[in-house]
Motif scaffolding. Structure first.
Motif, PDB file in Angstrom:
ATOM      1  N   ILE A 185       0.846  -1.202   0.000  1.00 20.35           N
ATOM      2  CA  ILE A 185       0.000   0.000   0.000  1.00 20.35           C
ATOM      3  C   ILE A 185       0.879   1.248   0.000  1.00 20.35           C
ATOM      4  O   ILE A 185       0.611   2.229  -0.704  1.00 20.35           O
ATOM      5  CB  ILE A 185      -0.926   0.028   1.238  1.00 20.35           C
ATOM      6  N   ALA A 186       1.955   1.209   0.797  1.00 17.04           N
ATOM      7  CA  ALA A 186       2.852   2.363   0.904  1.00 17.04           C
ATOM      8  C   ALA A 186       3.711   2.532  -0.340  1.00 17.04           C
ATOM      9  O   ALA A 186       4.447   3.522  -0.457  1.00 17.04           O
ATOM     10  CB  ALA A 186       3.739   2.222   2.138  1.00 17.04           C
ATOM     11  N   GLY A 187       3.642   1.570  -1.269  1.00 15.73           N
ATOM     12  CA  GLY A 187       4.451   1.648  -2.481  1.00 15.73           C
ATOM     13  C   GLY A 187       5.865   1.153  -2.283  1.00 15.73           C
ATOM     14  O   GLY A 187       6.764   1.472  -3.065  1.00 15.73           O
ATOM     15  N   LEU A 188       6.087   0.345  -1.229  1.00 13.12           N
ATOM     16  CA  LEU A 188       7.422  -0.144  -0.880  1.00 13.12           C
ATOM     17  C   LEU A 188       7.541  -1.639  -1.140  1.00 13.12           C
ATOM     18  O   LEU A 188       6.529  -2.353  -1.176  1.00 13.12           O
ATOM     19  CB  LEU A 188       7.692   0.122   0.608  1.00 13.12           C
ATOM     20  N   PRO A 189       8.752  -2.153  -1.305  1.00 17.90           N
ATOM     21  CA  PRO A 189       8.932  -3.602  -1.391  1.00 17.90           C
ATOM     22  C   PRO A 189       8.407  -4.271  -0.124  1.00 17.90           C
ATOM     23  O   PRO A 189       8.519  -3.711   0.977  1.00 17.90           O
ATOM     24  CB  PRO A 189      10.465  -3.759  -1.496  1.00 17.90           C
ATOM     25  N   PRO A 190       7.824  -5.473  -0.241  1.00 18.17           N
ATOM     26  CA  PRO A 190       7.159  -6.123   0.899  1.00 18.17           C
ATOM     27  C   PRO A 190       8.010  -6.277   2.154  1.00 18.17           C
ATOM     28  O   PRO A 190       7.488  -6.229   3.264  1.00 18.17           O
ATOM     29  CB  PRO A 190       6.764  -7.487   0.329  1.00 18.17           C
ATOM     30  N   VAL A 191       9.326  -6.463   2.003  1.00 22.06           N
ATOM     31  CA  VAL A 191      10.167  -6.714   3.175  1.00 22.06           C
ATOM     32  C   VAL A 191      10.141  -5.538   4.157  1.00 22.06           C
ATOM     33  O   VAL A 191      10.329  -5.712   5.363  1.00 22.06           O
ATOM     34  CB  VAL A 191      11.620  -7.036   2.746  1.00 22.06           C
ATOM     35  N   TYR A 192       9.887  -4.329   3.657  1.00 21.85           N
ATOM     36  CA  TYR A 192       9.866  -3.159   4.543  1.00 21.85           C
ATOM     37  C   TYR A 192       8.674  -3.203   5.508  1.00 21.85           C
ATOM     38  O   TYR A 192       8.712  -2.588   6.570  1.00 21.85           O
ATOM     39  CB  TYR A 192       9.869  -1.860   3.726  1.00 21.85           C
ATOM     40  N   GLY A 193       7.640  -3.942   5.140  1.00 20.87           N
ATOM     41  CA  GLY A 193       6.538  -4.151   6.074  1.00 20.87           C
ATOM     42  C   GLY A 193       6.971  -5.003   7.260  1.00 20.87           C
ATOM     43  O   GLY A 193       6.525  -4.777   8.394  1.00 20.87           O
ATOM     44  N   LEU A 194       7.871  -5.971   7.000  1.00 20.60           N
ATOM     45  CA  LEU A 194       8.397  -6.797   8.087  1.00 20.60           C
ATOM     46  C   LEU A 194       9.351  -5.983   8.965  1.00 20.60           C
ATOM     47  O   LEU A 194       9.383  -6.149  10.178  1.00 20.60           O
ATOM     48  CB  LEU A 194       9.110  -8.030   7.526  1.00 20.60           C
ATOM     49  N   TYR A 195      10.119  -5.103   8.352  1.00 25.92           N
ATOM     50  CA  TYR A 195      10.995  -4.227   9.132  1.00 25.92           C
ATOM     51  C   TYR A 195      10.174  -3.330  10.069  1.00 25.92           C
ATOM     52  O   TYR A 195      10.531  -3.114  11.233  1.00 25.92           O
ATOM     53  CB  TYR A 195      11.849  -3.345   8.213  1.00 25.92           C
ATOM     54  N   ALA A 196       9.054  -2.798   9.534  1.00 18.32           N
ATOM     55  CA  ALA A 196       8.186  -1.923  10.341  1.00 18.32           C
ATOM     56  C   ALA A 196       7.471  -2.694  11.438  1.00 18.32           C
ATOM     57  O   ALA A 196       7.010  -2.101  12.425  1.00 18.32           O
ATOM     58  CB  ALA A 196       7.171  -1.223   9.436  1.00 18.32           C
ATOM     59  N   ALA A 197       7.373  -4.023  11.278  1.00 14.74           N
ATOM     60  CA  ALA A 197       6.720  -4.856  12.294  1.00 14.74           C
ATOM     61  C   ALA A 197       7.690  -5.292  13.375  1.00 14.74           C
ATOM     62  O   ALA A 197       7.270  -5.888  14.376  1.00 14.74           O
ATOM     63  CB  ALA A 197       6.117  -6.095  11.627  1.00 14.74           C
ATOM     64  N   LEU A 198       8.967  -4.979  13.202  1.00 13.70           N
ATOM     65  CA  LEU A 198       9.988  -5.505  14.102  1.00 13.70           C
ATOM     66  C   LEU A 198      10.394  -4.505  15.193  1.00 13.70           C
ATOM     67  O   LEU A 198       9.915  -4.583  16.321  1.00 13.70           O
ATOM     68  CB  LEU A 198      11.211  -5.926  13.273  1.00 13.70           C
ATOM     69  N   VAL A 199      11.244  -3.549  14.849  1.00 12.62           N
ATOM     70  CA  VAL A 199      11.827  -2.653  15.863  1.00 12.62           C
ATOM     71  C   VAL A 199      10.796  -1.745  16.542  1.00 12.62           C
ATOM     72  O   VAL A 199      10.793  -1.626  17.771  1.00 12.62           O
ATOM     73  CB  VAL A 199      12.979  -1.828  15.241  1.00 12.62           C
ATOM     74  N   PRO A 200       9.874  -1.082  15.801  1.00 19.54           N
ATOM     75  CA  PRO A 200       8.880  -0.237  16.493  1.00 19.54           C
ATOM     76  C   PRO A 200       8.051  -1.021  17.518  1.00 19.54           C
ATOM     77  O   PRO A 200       7.773  -0.529  18.616  1.00 19.54           O
ATOM     78  CB  PRO A 200       8.000   0.283  15.355  1.00 19.54           C
ATOM     79  N   ASN A 201       7.676  -2.235  17.178  1.00 23.69           N
ATOM     80  CA  ASN A 201       6.907  -3.092  18.088  1.00 23.69           C
ATOM     81  C   ASN A 201       7.728  -3.427  19.329  1.00 23.69           C
ATOM     82  O   ASN A 201       7.220  -3.438  20.457  1.00 23.69           O
ATOM     83  CB  ASN A 201       6.506  -4.375  17.348  1.00 23.69           C
ATOM     84  N   LEU A 202       9.020  -3.687  19.129  1.00 19.68           N
ATOM     85  CA  LEU A 202       9.922  -4.007  20.241  1.00 19.68           C
ATOM     86  C   LEU A 202      10.065  -2.824  21.200  1.00 19.68           C
ATOM     87  O   LEU A 202       9.946  -2.978  22.424  1.00 19.68           O
ATOM     88  CB  LEU A 202      11.295  -4.394  19.674  1.00 19.68           C
TER      89      LEU A 202
END
Length: 576
Positions: free
Chosen positions: A44-61
């Motif tokens: 949706i953000a227009g980014l490669p899918p892996v960046y969604g996993l990055y956004a799910a990692l450190v901010p959540n931590l």
């Protein structure tokens, strides 16, 4: 003091072992849910899918340690991803690398604004998002998100991010529909809905992801027949400083401000709903701002685009029995292990499946019941909802929320500029004074006395309305009027413009030999009367505790006793 900024210090010492199993189940469930959702929201953000996993990692931590809500699930969300896409598309960046850099910088910028707002204690700003605005905005944003994913659903190559242009392009390119993509996407929607209907706790999105990957891997002869995600980098995100440049900051400032405010309001809405449901802890708005801010700042250092609390993931977290931030730590572990070992398996994931996941997710965000309710009960708020909805849908996400807030404020000003004014009369045989329009058959009225109640603060926007209504009622007494009793129980503030107007009115009434008496003034308003010196013009003897006491003075010249005098003149301001 440390517990205020690191709320996990409050619950860690009291952690009950019985919580561990529930936290682990909730964390694993949310983690499994985060993987397909994260990749879908990156699209949706227009980014490669892996960046969604990055956004799910450190901010959540980071949020697990800093958030005051113990059950909020932080990561990429559809609405924020759409705002990122629409704003970056408008910047017309040269290439995908610049696009990714700007998205990561936005996380840093948004986080910095949220952190500053938190330390400035601006958490109260979330109150300016009224329910009609939130409802209209969310429903429109859901449609915008859904429309943005139709290109993946139909397997079309469409570059525009404008809602109307996207629809126009899709209809114009229907003859080029990839029926493999369409069939897979449609089947994915049916499977997700079927599994949810069978058991809402089933990780339907993950099941569809696994089935579609296996199907493409084993049965598709030619991988180009279906639009797939392709290569996803393996491993945890590397530390990298976002690019800082004054031109970039200027370009990103409007989007960052809007996104910081919207994300916080969205997170607080979810957090408050969870808090009210469980009543186990208190969510502190200013700490939520600081927590989201620091989560986005540190997340940006590890290639995360803006992250926020997710409604669906938080709901799952709660339903699975999460008790503390340990659940978030477990979901971080699931995402981390996926990045380390499982990303090669997502190579054959069809983009239409990610589109299907998003379409199902946003379907529940379109609210039709609330607009119908407003149409029957509050038409002014219904039009506020419609304006927000249409602005968001047709003009843009950021503009929608800004226009919504502005129209909310205009509606508020309009209401307060003409507050309710009641002419009171005494109910026969009592000392009750009520609105003559509601108790017309039971009311006593007196030609020489006008009792008026003003239901609102008295300030620059309504002072002329007050004066006009007052003189209109004075005129109706046809010269017999001797006393005006202003019931001020509902007046909680008087500004300088209104004080000046009252001073002029008092002077004018004196020339007409009419006395102004004020009854029921609350403490803060009484302080204003004393500090401004207006009480000297009105006369201390003309301040009364109750309307009935002022009325007795007008009819029988009954003076106040010592207690009545003390209470009516009490003020923090030194008596002048």
């Amino acid at each position: 003091m440390l517990k205020r900024y690191l709320p996990f210090l409050s619950w860690i010492p009291e952690y009950n072992r019985s919580f561990l199993l529930k936290d682990m189940i909730a964390g694993i469930t949310v983690g499994v849910m985060l993987i397909p959702q994260g990749m879908a929201y990156a699209l949706i953000a227009g980014l490669p899918p892996v960046y969604g996993l990055y956004a799910a990692l450190v901010p959540n931590l980071i949020y697990a340690f800093t958030g005051s809500s113990r059950k909020l699930a932080v990561g990429p969300v559809a609405l924020d991803s759409l705002i990122v896409a629409s704003s970056l598309a408008a910047m017309k960046l040269a290439n995908i690398d610049d696009y990714i850099s700007m998205a990561i910088f936005l996380a840093l910028f948004v986080g910095s604004i949220q952190l500053i707002m938190g330390f400035m204690r601006l958490g109260f700003l979330s109150n300016f998002l009224s329910k009609p605005v939130v409802s209209g905005f969310t429903s429109a944003a859901a449609l915008v998100i859904a429309i943005s994913q139709l290109k993946h659903f139909f397997g079309l190559e469409i570059s525009t991010n404008n809602t109307l242009k996207t629809l126009q392009a899709i209809f114009g390119a229907l003859s080029e529909t990839n029926f493999y993509d369409l069939s897979i996407g449609f089947a994915a929607v049916l499977v997700i809905l079927g599994l949810k209907r069978l058991n809402r706790k089933l990780p339907a999105a993950m099941v569809v992801v696994i089935l579609s990957i296996l199907g493409i891997f084993f049965f598709m002869v030619n991988d180009t027949d279906v639009h797939i995600v392709g290569q996803i980098p393996k491993g945890l995100p590397a530390f990298k400083m976002p690019q800082l440049d004054i031109d970039v900051i200027i370009k990103a400032f409007p989007t960052a401000m809007a996104l910081a405010f919207i994300a916080f309001a969205e997170a607080m809405t979810i957090a408050k709903a969870v808090e009210d449901q469980s009543n186990e802890y208190h969510t502190e708005p200013n700490q939520e701002l600081r927590a989201l801010g620091i989560s986005n700042i540190i997340g940006s250092l590890f290639q995360s685009f803006p992250a926020n609390a997710g409604l669906s993931r938080t709901a799952v977290n709660v339903n699975e029995g999460a008790k503390t931030g340990v659940a978030s730590l477990v979901s971080v572990l699931v995402v981390g292990l996926t990045l380390l070992f499982l990303t090669p398996f997502f190579y054959y994931l069809p983009k239409s499946v990610l589109g299907a996941i998003i379409l199902v997710a946003v379907y529940g965000l379109v609210d039709l019941k609330y607009p119908k309710q407003l149409w029957k009960q509050r038409k002014d708020e219904f039009f506020l909802l419609v304006v927000t909805f249409l602005t968001t849908l047709l003009i843009g996400i950021s503009q929608g929320i800004i226009f919504g807030v502005l129209f909310s404020l205009l509606l508020l000003v309009n209401r307060t500029s003409k507050p309710h004014i009641a002419i009171l009369g005494r109910i026969k045989g009592t000392d009750y004074f009520k609105n003559v329009n509601r108790f017309s058959n039971d009311i006593e009225l007196f030609d020489n006395i006008l009792v008026l109640r003003f239901d609102g603060q008295l300030y620059f926007a309504n002072k002329d309305y007050f004066k006009t209504e007052l003189y209109k009622n004075i005129k109706e007494k046809r010269g017999a009027l001797k006393y005006i009793i202003l019931n001020a129980e509902a007046i909680n503030y008087i500004d300088s413009s209104a004080l000046n107007m009252l001073s002029q009115v008092v002077n004018d009434l004196k020339t007409k030999d009419i006395a102004l008496l004020i009854a029921g003034v609350i403490g803060p308003t009484r302080d204003i009367l004393f500090s401004s010196g207006l009480v000297k013009k009105i006369g201390k003897e003309n301040l009364f505790v109750r309307t009935s006491e002022a009325f007795e003075y007008c009819t029988n010249q009954k003076e106040k006793n010592s207690i009545q005098d003390k209470v009516s003149l009490q003020s923090k301001t030194k008596h002048l």
